[in-house]
Design a protein around this motif. Structure first.
Motif, PDB file in Angstrom:
ATOM      1  N   ALA A   1       0.844  -1.191   0.000  1.00  0.00           N
ATOM      2  CA  ALA A   1       0.000   0.000   0.000  1.00  0.00           C
ATOM      3  C   ALA A   1       0.880   1.242   0.000  1.00  0.00           C
ATOM      4  O   ALA A   1       2.084   1.176   0.274  1.00  0.00           O
ATOM      5  N   ARG A   2       0.273   2.366  -0.276  1.00  0.00           N
ATOM      6  CA  ARG A   2       0.984   3.636  -0.280  1.00  0.00           C
ATOM      7  C   ARG A   2       1.263   4.066   1.163  1.00  0.00           C
ATOM      8  O   ARG A   2       0.410   3.956   2.026  1.00  0.00           O
ATOM      9  N   VAL A   3       2.474   4.542   1.405  1.00  0.00           N
ATOM     10  CA  VAL A   3       2.870   5.055   2.714  1.00  0.00           C
ATOM     11  C   VAL A   3       3.178   6.532   2.536  1.00  0.00           C
ATOM     12  O   VAL A   3       3.852   6.930   1.601  1.00  0.00           O
ATOM     13  N   THR A   4       2.657   7.342   3.441  1.00  0.00           N
ATOM     14  CA  THR A   4       2.858   8.791   3.355  1.00  0.00           C
ATOM     15  C   THR A   4       3.782   9.260   4.465  1.00  0.00           C
ATOM     16  O   THR A   4       3.606   8.899   5.623  1.00  0.00           O
ATOM     17  N   LEU A   5       4.771  10.051   4.098  1.00  0.00           N
ATOM     18  CA  LEU A   5       5.663  10.670   5.069  1.00  0.00           C
ATOM     19  C   LEU A   5       5.209  12.104   5.279  1.00  0.00           C
ATOM     20  O   LEU A   5       4.781  12.773   4.345  1.00  0.00           O
ATOM     21  N   CYS A   6       5.304  12.572   6.509  1.00  0.00           N
ATOM     22  CA  CYS A   6       4.987  13.973   6.760  1.00  0.00           C
ATOM     23  C   CYS A   6       5.959  14.535   7.789  1.00  0.00           C
ATOM     24  O   CYS A   6       6.539  13.793   8.581  1.00  0.00           O
TER      25      CYS A   6
END
Length: 90
Positions: free
Chosen positions: A64-69
């Motif tokens: 799945a897509r992983v988002t960094l912030c």
């Protein structure tokens, strides 16, 4: 009359050595500043890569897509363009 051999530096020799040291320091300072900035950029790039690699592994593992912030001191995600409070590191 007995003359003793005195060893040491004369004032002229000392002044010449100090002048040479001052000239070398003057020419080496700009290159030191450039080296220091380049080292800071390299350190930030290594930090970013050390953040991206585990995120990539998580994305592959989960499929799945992983988002960094960016996070603030309270570990809450910051919106794009918002500065960190107190100048803390992301």
């Amino acid at each position: 009359m007995n003359l003793r051999c005195l060893s040491g530096f004369t004032l002229t020799e000392l002044a010449v050595v100090l002048a040479v040291i001052a000239i070398v320091a003057t020419f080496s300072t700009p290159s030191f500043v450039v080296w220091h900035k380049r080292d800071q950029i390299d350190a930030r790039a290594r930090t970013m890569m050390s953040t991206l690699m585990p995120a990539r592994s998580q994305a592959i593992g989960r499929g799945a897509r992983v988002t960094l912030c960016r996070i603030d001191a309270a570990r809450a995600c910051l919106t794009a363009g918002k500065p960190c409070d107190g100048g803390l590191t992301d």
